[in-house]
Scaffold this motif. Sequence first.
Motif, PDB file in Angstrom:
ATOM      1  N   THR A   6       0.820  -1.222   0.000  1.00 21.94           N
ATOM      2  CA  THR A   6       0.000   0.000   0.000  1.00 21.94           C
ATOM      3  C   THR A   6       0.849   1.265   0.000  1.00 21.94           C
ATOM      4  O   THR A   6       0.303   2.367   0.005  1.00 21.94           O
ATOM      5  N   HIS A  17       3.834   3.687  -1.764  1.00 19.92           N
ATOM      6  CA  HIS A  17       4.790   4.065  -2.798  1.00 19.92           C
ATOM      7  C   HIS A  17       6.164   4.113  -2.135  1.00 19.92           C
ATOM      8  O   HIS A  17       6.286   4.551  -0.980  1.00 19.92           O
ATOM      9  N   ARG A  69       2.980   1.728  -5.939  1.00 19.16           N
ATOM     10  CA  ARG A  69       2.612   0.631  -5.028  1.00 19.16           C
ATOM     11  C   ARG A  69       2.732  -0.743  -5.676  1.00 19.16           C
ATOM     12  O   ARG A  69       3.275  -1.669  -5.096  1.00 19.16           O
TER      13      ARG A  69
END
Length: 122
Positions: free
Chosen positions: A31, A33, A53
Amino acid sequence: QVQLVESGGGLVQTGGSLRLSCAASGRTFSTYHMGWFRQAPGKEREFVAAISRGGGSTVYADSMKGRFTISRDNAKNTVYLQMNSLKPEDTAVYSCVADRTYYGGRAEYDYWGQGTQVIVSS
């Protein structure tokens, strides 16, 4: 929250390669980046690369394009930075970053690792 631990830094000669790893804690790695920044002695922090992600999108600083590759393995909670054709000016502390919403080249990531030292000798 997520904790980030980098590894893989070291001393390498000009033209050599290194692969940095960043292991993230928790079960929600996919979840976030992820990205890498670096800071050389006496210089400002500099964006290196980022990955979305799911890994489907990447972005690089212009000076790293073609030499560095960012990737991630969500099953292993790990992001990587493959660095090839290293130059003395790549010498820096490389830090891993993570953020749930921000993806890009600004230092707006919520979570930062302690960093791993890369030294490129001439």
